[in-house]
Design a protein around this motif. Structure first.
Motif, PDB file in Angstrom:
ATOM      1  N   CYS A  89      61.243  89.802  22.269  1.00 16.08           N
ATOM      2  CA  CYS A  89      59.791  89.806  22.148  1.00 16.08           C
ATOM      3  C   CYS A  89      59.407  90.052  20.685  1.00 16.08           C
ATOM      4  CB  CYS A  89      59.161  90.841  23.065  1.00 16.08           C
ATOM      5  SG  CYS A  89      59.491  92.545  22.605  1.00 16.08           S
ATOM      6  N   ILE A 121      57.146  86.324  24.326  1.00 15.61           N
ATOM      7  CA  ILE A 121      58.474  86.646  24.881  1.00 15.61           C
ATOM      8  C   ILE A 121      59.215  85.326  25.041  1.00 15.61           C
ATOM      9  CG2 ILE A 121      59.758  87.661  26.790  1.00 15.61           C
ATOM     10  CD1 ILE A 121      57.265  89.288  27.483  1.00 15.61           C
ATOM     11  N   LEU A 171      61.104  95.833  25.713  1.00 15.63           N
ATOM     12  CA  LEU A 171      61.382  94.994  26.876  1.00 15.63           C
ATOM     13  C   LEU A 171      62.375  95.694  27.787  1.00 15.63           C
ATOM     14  CD1 LEU A 171      61.937  91.354  25.557  1.00 15.63           C
ATOM     15  CD2 LEU A 171      60.196  92.060  27.200  1.00 15.63           C
ATOM     16  N   LEU A 222      57.168  94.801  29.723  1.00 15.31           N
ATOM     17  CA  LEU A 222      56.948  94.781  28.274  1.00 15.31           C
ATOM     18  C   LEU A 222      55.839  95.785  27.946  1.00 15.31           C
ATOM     19  CD1 LEU A 222      57.118  93.589  25.373  1.00 15.31           C
ATOM     20  CD2 LEU A 222      55.389  91.934  26.102  1.00 15.31           C
TER      21      LEU A 222
END
Length: 1582
Positions: free
Chosen positions: A297, A302, A329, A340
């Protein structure tokens, strides 16, 4: 590549705004996520985003971690030295004081054990064992703050600190390794670094990020050889990294780079993959091995890659609203959810994987498209899809023509499909009696599989109609557990673990057909109309069968690969509709149906392949079209042959006509009108040149003469000539006068196995012994019986007897054994086969056969006829065996009656001592009198309670008269009162002679008198005077209840010794509460002990100690009422003391579950069942309800038990109790309750003493206790013996005991026309057993050809194991190995392979072994996988597999004694790390490391067999090392732990060291000590 991803939920609390979040997914399950922000709380949410609970902390959360099973969450907070533990199973938080004065900075659970490591800001360490609550503080582990760490699979702990050091410690906190690094360490992991050498040490490499610049690899076994990996500067700092796969590391860098490296020693320093995933920055990475993906990410996105192909980006998720940047993450263990966190304090959770869950009915399918969404569609009929929002995450989905069902655990929700919007209607939800394994629907019915049963019920209908139409399969539990089921429009199919495949019409629920398979059936798949079904067995083989006919064909298959991971749901005309992991459906065209896409451009090879497919799928019209398009002559011939095989005569004529084969056309036209199938099939087989098959078909047809054309005339003639030559030679020898010639020719014929002709020559030559032996071999019993009078040799009679017994002619066998004087065999046949125990007893007595007597005794023991068993042993002078038998089974009265007046004084004394120990004082007195011990006899007579006939008193008088002893006379006549007590109606007193007397004060008549063994110094009657507690001169306490004689005990047993009675007791008080009768307390100066009398239980009356309560100093109890003591104080005032045994009376809602369980146990022991029920109602667990229900059954409180089991949801027990509720007879009722409590022996005794003893037989039969059932049937219901024998035989056949199975099948024959079906089943069983018997006879026969023929028969019956044995005995090794491969007996295959030269057999073995290894790993059968690897010399792979899956014991057993020293050392080190000291010691001993072996043996806990000590002695004897000897001697003498061991081990040590003089001295000392402690005992010292 997808640019969007489904969001599961978003968490955004106000308290988190603007802060970085700390969060952790629950391990293993992933049901919860714990999140902490800048506020002083940890919030726990479920996987739908709903807040579950909240943990308040004294400061900001600085660390958290879940344990290995996901049960406990550990949390540490700033400004606190405590550890907070949240238990997910009960949703409660507990707090542990770490004992550290500085703040916590690091927390981590072990990967394999309940160990928690906690680090502090000053570098201290605490290791906490959650299971034992043990804390190990380690001060000064580091000099500065501990910031990171990790556990290994071997419970090693690596820690990193701000002091720039890395430490490795064991689970006790001891430092093993320590090294300095070139910066601050962060993010550490244990792993296995791949080298060229085999690694047997497990996770020995620690990786650590140093100063976010360098990745260091530190090998704890090679600390001097550190590896430091530096990366290009433009990558930026190391943000995070993860190990995965076979030694690979994925690293994320701050400038957005994403790099993969290998730790393989030859590849270190090289990048395997690099990608610039994010333009500006990368914040975090994550890996999920469950879905085989990795993610990074950064830059508000992502990116998800496939681990199998890192260049493949499967998804990109954009988060445009997160303007402050992303953070961390994390995936759940199952890979379904990806979390996230962001830098503005929000948490996003995305759905990355759906369970592939779906079902189909015809062409309609239902599948999971979201965690709470099911879609129903029919793409073949082009119906519009219907989306159903469901209430739970389902674990199963079922679809029918009109309904959909989803559910989890034991609950299912039903929906009806409708034409109007929204396309469905919710009908109802149903709870079943167990967890649902699978469900099937049709238009009207639902079938649910749970707990080995299938419940069939209507989907829509009124409750009463549903109950009427509800059916549970199987109706009889003895038919096996159901493993699978399927439902068509009209028929329910199910398969069981016993191998049955049953089809049941849903309308009448009567079995339509049942097919028995050799092993359990785990899956069934019926066709659309239910006339055929495919079954998958437990051995992973498939069979096709039809419930309407006997299958005669086979199943062909092709193997197109299905895209991974997809689940096929619908199959329609060569096209599969599959469900994908993303919640969508896809189409897969099967390569086996490629002929449907035929084009004119296809090559001839492709056309031939398509033609073969069409033929195998019986698509003959398509096949004909293919041939017409571009078929070659070979294609036309192949199609014509296929038409003949499938008996498609008209189509075959058409094919042969088009291909120009006029002769075949005319031949087929001649037979075209044939209607009989066998005759027609015979003609077609002849056209196909399969003459053997044609002959078999002709012979089974109405025209068998057609088979004459296939006789092998010449071979028959040659065989006849050979026989005639042999017979001519025998005739010439028979005509010759010389006896010796007849003997020689007879021997020649016998060697040729022509036993009949040989026997005739022997007979003519008057060699009767040889003649009879030959006649026995050819089973000419008429001639054998004719010649037997001429035989005097016992061997011949014995041979004849064995042959007759093998044939099942047991009467003839018994007579022959008698002629051979083999009396033991005569008795065995009479007992085991002829059921003539009387005749066996007669022979055993007449012949004085000790072995026969013991066999007869065992026979009577099997039928529980202990009296007859004892009698036959006594009559055969086996007195010791008879006494032991009587003692074991409580039949001493029977033994005493049998020996009568012929016994010795020693016999009488043994019997008397037994009765005295059993408190049967009258019988003990009789036998002490007989052996002349008058004093002891009088003592026992005076202990007997008074009866109407006063027999004990009369025998006491007789004893005193015989003894002529004045002291005994005075003891009988006199007695002095030592104590007394008075109630409203009775006077009780006790005397120095042991009498306890009760006198009615109205007329001064003695009501009862009890004689005790010693004087009675205190008596304490209850309130109404019907029970008395007394204390004797030996300070023992007893409860006397002369007015209450239980239905289960005789009057002599109404006096009970009080358990754990303290000798310091000074008084007893009875409970004055109206419901407390039978409860009393005994007290001394310090304690009050509460007792309760349980009068009516299934085990008879008994007194139990409930518990004790401390008594305040200098207080005397005066009154006991409902759990409260009124005491007198030394100052003259009264005080109240509440007994701890009555704490349930003060129960509150805040009491813990443990406290409630303790209070419930108190209430039950005090028989306060109403209070116990109230406790369970308030907050009782399932275990509490079960305990209360069991107590009600023991105390025979049937009505209350029904109430308890009803409230706890145990429907089966409620119904069972309701059926026996009206039973008035106590013994019968108690028998039922004992059976419910699974105390079957007690239940049988109670049934047999009741008015319905046959209930004992029914119970044993229901429990499949066949031996006991047959014994009881012989006594109670002889007409049931055949039926029980048949059921027993079926069981014995299943477990492989074929000899006894045959015997019981024979006993099961009724020869009664009423039971024809039963007799037919027995005859079928006998037939199967005779087949197996035939295999055994063929094995014994010397003919190789016979073994080959019988082996082929067995192989055709798929009895591969027996066939292989016969082939091996006949030295047909190729066939033997082939059969052993079929039954997967690899041991025998490997043993015989050196005898095999055929490449085909070696190839067959190689393929089977390859499939076997893969199969075992895929089915988690690690033991078999390890065995395969070891047998293939893959020791390293086998060791690693055993280590990874905790199967080291299996690996150790498999390698046996063939392993190397290195193998033994690796196994020993593993067991030592796992604290399995006994196994570690064994393998250290094997590899010669005696010192380490002794250390582990001495660490083993003491057990009854003390195996560790004995192995230590053996090892020291091998080592011959004085230091080890001294170490073991110190241990045995107690020098090391203060606990001296048994002296016999010291003697054994001297013996092992061959110091026999010291061993003898020690043994003599031991023997003298034992004789001084036990006079008259001469047991050996060791």
């Amino acid at each position: 590549m997808s640019s969007t991803q489904k969001s599961a939920f978003v968490l955004a609390e106000k308290a988190w705004a603007g802060s970085n979040l700390l969060y952790k997914w629950q391990k293993s399950f992933g049901r919860y996520i714990a999140v902490a922000g800048q506020d002083n709380t940890v919030k726990i949410f479920d996987r739908r985003g709903h807040k579950w609970t909240e943990i308040n902390l004294p400061g900001r959360c600085v660390g958290m971690d879940w344990d290995k099973d996901g049960d406990i969450l550990a949390v540490i907070a700033a400004k606190s030295s405590s550890i907070f533990l949240w238990d997910a199973s009960v949703s409660k938080t507990s707090q542990i004081d770490s004992g550290m004065r500085d703040q916590m900075s690091f927390v981590l659970w072990s990967k394999t054990s309940p160990l928690l490591a906690v680090g502090t800001v000053k570098g201290n360490l605490l290791i906490y064992n959650q299971q034992t609550s043990r804390k190990i503080p380690v001060l000064g582990k580091h000099s500065k703050k501990i910031t990171c760490g990790c556990w290994s699979s071997q419970n090693l702990l690596a820690l990193g600190s701000d002091d720039n050091t890395l430490s490795i410690s064991n689970h006790e906190g001891d430092t093993i390794r320590q090294t300095t690094v070139r910066g601050k360490p962060a993010e550490m992991y244990f792993s296995v670094m791949k080298t060229d050498e085999s690694s047997a040490q497990g996770e020995s490499t620690v990786s650590v990020s140093v100063d976010k610049k360098i990745l260091m690899l530190f090998n704890i076994n090679d600390p001097g050889n550190q590896i430091e990996l530096a990366f290009e500067r433009h990558y930026g700092n190391i943000v995070s990294y993860r190990w995965y796969g076979d030694g690979y590391i994925l690293i994320g860098f701050s400038h957005g780079y994403f790099v993969v490296i290998s730790t393989h020693i030859r590849e270190i320093g090289y990048e395997l993959y690099r990608a610039h995933n994010h333009k500006d920055c990368l914040n975090s990475i994550a890996i999920s091995t469950a879905v085989n993906k990795c993610a990074s990410c950064g830059d508000n996105s992502i990116i998800i890659h496939e681990l199998s192909d890192r260049k493949d980006i499967s998804r990109i998720i954009q988060l445009h609203d997160e303007n402050k940047g992303l953070d961390q993450l994390s995936w759940t263990d199952d890979g379904q959810l990806l979390a996230l966190s962001t830098q503005r304090g929000t948490l996003h959770v995305f759905l990355t994987k759906l369970p592939i869950l779906g079902d189909s009915y015809g062409t309609r399918l239902a599948y999971l498209t979201s965690l709470l969404e099911v879609t129903v569609c029919n793409q073949v009929d082009e119906e519009s899809p219907v989306t159903i929002e469901v209430e739970v995450e389902p674990t199963f989905i079922a679809v029918g023509p009109c309904h959909v069902a989803v559910g989890m655990n034991n609950r299912a929700w039903f929906y009806a499909l409708a034409d109007q919007e929204p396309g469905f209607n919710k009908l109802k939800d149903i709870e079943y009696l167990g967890t649902i394994a699978s469900m099937c629907l049709n238009s009207d019915y639902a079938a649910a599989l749970f707990e080995g049963k299938v419940q069939l019920h209507v989907i829509e209908g009124k409750d009463q109609d549903e109950k009427k139409q509800m059916k549970l399969f199987p109706g009889d539990d003895r038919k096996g557990r159901i493993l699978c089921h399927a439902l068509t429009a009209n028929i329910l199919y199910y398969g069981t673990d016993s191998g049955s495949v049953v089809s049941v019409p849903v309308e009448d629920c009567e079995a339509l057909s049942s097919y028995s398979h050799s092993v359990g059936v785990r899956k069934v798949f019926p066709d659309v109309i239910g006339t055929f079904e495919l079954c998958s067995s437990i051995t992973k083989t498939a069979a096709s069968c039809s419930p309407l006919q006997t299958p005669t064909g086979g199943v062909s298959r092709g193997a197109p690969r299905s895209p991974f991971p997809q689940k096929p749901l619908v199959f329609d005309n060569g096209e599969l509709t599959c469900q994908t992991a993303s919640g969508r459906i896809s189409k897969v065209e099967l390569s086996t149906h490629s002929f449907l896409k035929h084009t004119a451009t296809n090559s001839s090879t492709e056309l031939s392949r398509q033609l073969a497919q069409a033929v195998m799928l019986k698509r003959f019209n398509e096949a004909l079209a293919l041939c017409k398009s571009a078929g070659t002559n070979a294609d036309w011939a192949e199609l014509g042959k296929a038409c003949l095989v499938h008996m498609e005569v008209e189509l075959a004529i058409q094919v042969y006509r088009m291909s120009g084969n006029v002769g075949m056309v005319r031949s087929l036209q001649r037979i075209q009108g044939t209607e009989e199938m066998n005759l027609l099939a015979g003609h077609l087989a002849m056209f196909l040149e399969d003459y053997d098959r044609a002959q078999d078909l002709y012979l089974s047809s109405s025209s068998p003469v057609a088979a004459l054309e296939f006789q092998e005339h010449d071979e028959a003639c040659q065989a006849g000539m050979a026989r005639m030559y042999v017979r001519r030679g025998a005739a010439l020898a028979n005509q010759n006068r010389r006896r010796f010639l007849k003997k020689e020719c007879g021997a020649v014929l016998e060697s040729m196995k022509q036993y009949s002709e040989a026997a005739q020559l022997y007979e003519e030559g008057q060699y009767y012994d040889k003649a009879v032996s030959a006649y026995i071999r050819c089973k000419n019993w008429t001639k054998v019986e004719e010649l037997l009078p001429n035989i005097s040799s016992p061997e011949i009679h014995l041979q004849y007897a064995k042959a007759k017994e093998a044939e099942g002619k047991y009467k003839d066998a018994a007579r022959a054994y008698e002629s051979a004087k083999d009396w033991d065999s005569v008795i065995r046949v009479l007992l085991d086969h002829l059921n003539k125990p009387e005749e066996a007893v007669r022979i055993a007595r007449e012949m004085q056969s000790i072995g026969g007597a013991k066999m007869v005794a065992r026979f009577f023991l099997q039928s529980n006829d202990y009296g007859s068993a004892i009698r036959i042993l006594v009559s055969s002078d086996c007195h010791d065996e008879a006494f032991q038998l009587a003692q074991q089974h409580g039949k001493m009265e029977v033994y005493a009656d049998i020996i009568g007046s012929e016994a010795t004084q020693e016999n009488y004394q043994c019997i008397a001592l037994y009765f005295e120990g059993e408190k049967k004082h009258l019988e003990a007195g009789k036998f002490f009198q007989k052996c002349g011990q008058y004093s002891r006899a009088l003592k026992n007579f005076l202990l007997c309670p008074n009866t109407e006939d006063n027999l004990a008193i009369e025998m006491a008088i007789e004893t005193v008269g015989q003894a002529k002893d004045s002291s005994l006379t005075n003891q009988l006549i006199k007695g002095r009162i030592l104590c007394h007590a008075l109630t409203a109606d009775f006077l009780h007193y006790g005397t120095d002679s042991g009498s306890v007397v009760c006198v009615l004060v109205e007329d001064w008549e003695t009501v009862s008198s009890y004689s005790h063994s010693v004087g009675v110094r205190k008596v304490f009657p209850d309130v109404i005077g019907t029970r008395v507690v007394f204390i004797d001169n030996q300070n023992s306490g007893f409860l006397l209840s002369p007015a209450n004689v239980s239905a289960f005990l005789k009057a002599t047993e109404s006096c009970f010794e009080l358990p754990n009675f303290s000798p310091t007791i000074t008084g007893v008080l009875w409970d004055n509460w109206h419901a407390g009768r039978g409860v009393f307390v005994a007290y001394d100066d310090d304690q009050v002990y509460t007792y309760a009398l349980h009068e009516t239980t299934i085990y008879g009356p008994q007194v139990v100690l409930v518990g004790s309560t401390a008594l305040p100093f200098s207080q005397k109890p005066l009154l006991f009422d409902n759990g409260e003591l009124t005491c007198q104080m030394s100052c003259g005032k009264n005080s109240k003391v509440e007994l701890s045994t009555h704490s349930f009376l003060k129960h509150t809602a805040t009491d813990s579950s443990t406290e409630l369980s303790r209070q419930l146990a108190q209430a039950v022991m005090l028989k306060r069942f109403n209070e116990a029920l109230a406790l369970c109602k308030s907050a009782g667990t399932n275990a509490d309800w079960a305990e209360l229900g069991k107590a009600c059954l023991v105390h025979m409180e049937v009505e209350l038990a029904i109430q308890v089991y009803r409230m706890s949801g145990n429907v089966g027990m409620v119904r069972s109790l309701q059926r026996i509720q009206g039973t008035e007879e106590m013994n019968l009722l108690a028998g039922h309750l004992a059976m419910f409590l699974e105390d079957y022996d007690r239940a049988q005794d109670l049934y047999l003493s009741s008015s319905s003893p046959v209930a004992a037989l029914e119970m044993r039969r229901d429990l499949l206790h066949w031996d006991s059932a047959l014994m009881l049937a012989k006594r109670l219901a002889e007409d049931q013996i055949p039926f029980i024998s048949k059921e027993y035989a079926v069981h014995l056949e299943f477990v492989g005991d074929y000899v006894n199975a045959l015997a019981h099948y024979e006993k099961g024959m009724t020869h009664n026309s009423k039971f024809q079906e039963h007799d037919a089943a027995c005859q079928a069983g006998m037939a199967r057993m005779y087949v197996r018997r035939g295999a055994a006879l063929a094995n014994q026969h010397p003919s190789r050809d016979l073994k080959k023929e019988c082996g082929a028969i067995l192989e055709s019956m798929k009895q591969y194991s027996e066939a292989a044995q016969l082939y091996e005995e006949g030295q047909y090794y190729d066939k033997a190995v082939s059969a052993y491969i079929c039954c997967k007996n690899w041991t025998k295959v490997e043993e015989l392979l050196p005898n095999i030269s055929s490449p085909e057999i070696h190839l067959q073995y190689a393929k089977a072994k390859e499939a076997e290894g893969k199969f075992f790993l895929q089915s988690n059968d690690y033991g078999s996988a390890i065995r395969i690897l070891v047998s293939s010399d893959c020791h390293d792979e086998a060791f690693q597999l055993a280590q990874q899956h905790g199967k080291m014991e299996v690996y150790a057993d498999i390698i046996g004694s063939e392993a190397t020293q290195e193998n033994y050392q690796c196994i020993a080190l593993y067991f030592e790390g796992e604290k399995k000291h006994l196994q570690a010691g064994k393998f250290f001993q094997k590899c010669g490391q005696y010192s380490r072996a002794l250390k582990n043996f001495l660490l083993c806990p003491n057990t009854e067999d003390n195996l560790a000590i004995e192995m230590a002695i053996e090892m020291v004897g091998q080592a011959k090392d004085s230091s080890l000897t001294n170490q073991l001697v110190d241990y045995l003498m107690g020098e090391s732990d203060g606990m001296p061991k048994d002296a016999k081990y010291l003697s054994q040590l001297y013996t092992a060291l061959q110091q026999y003089r010291e061993a003898d001295r020690t043994a003599i000392i031991i023997a003298r000590e034992e004789q001084s402690q036990n006079p008259g005992s001469f047991d050996p010292a060791f």
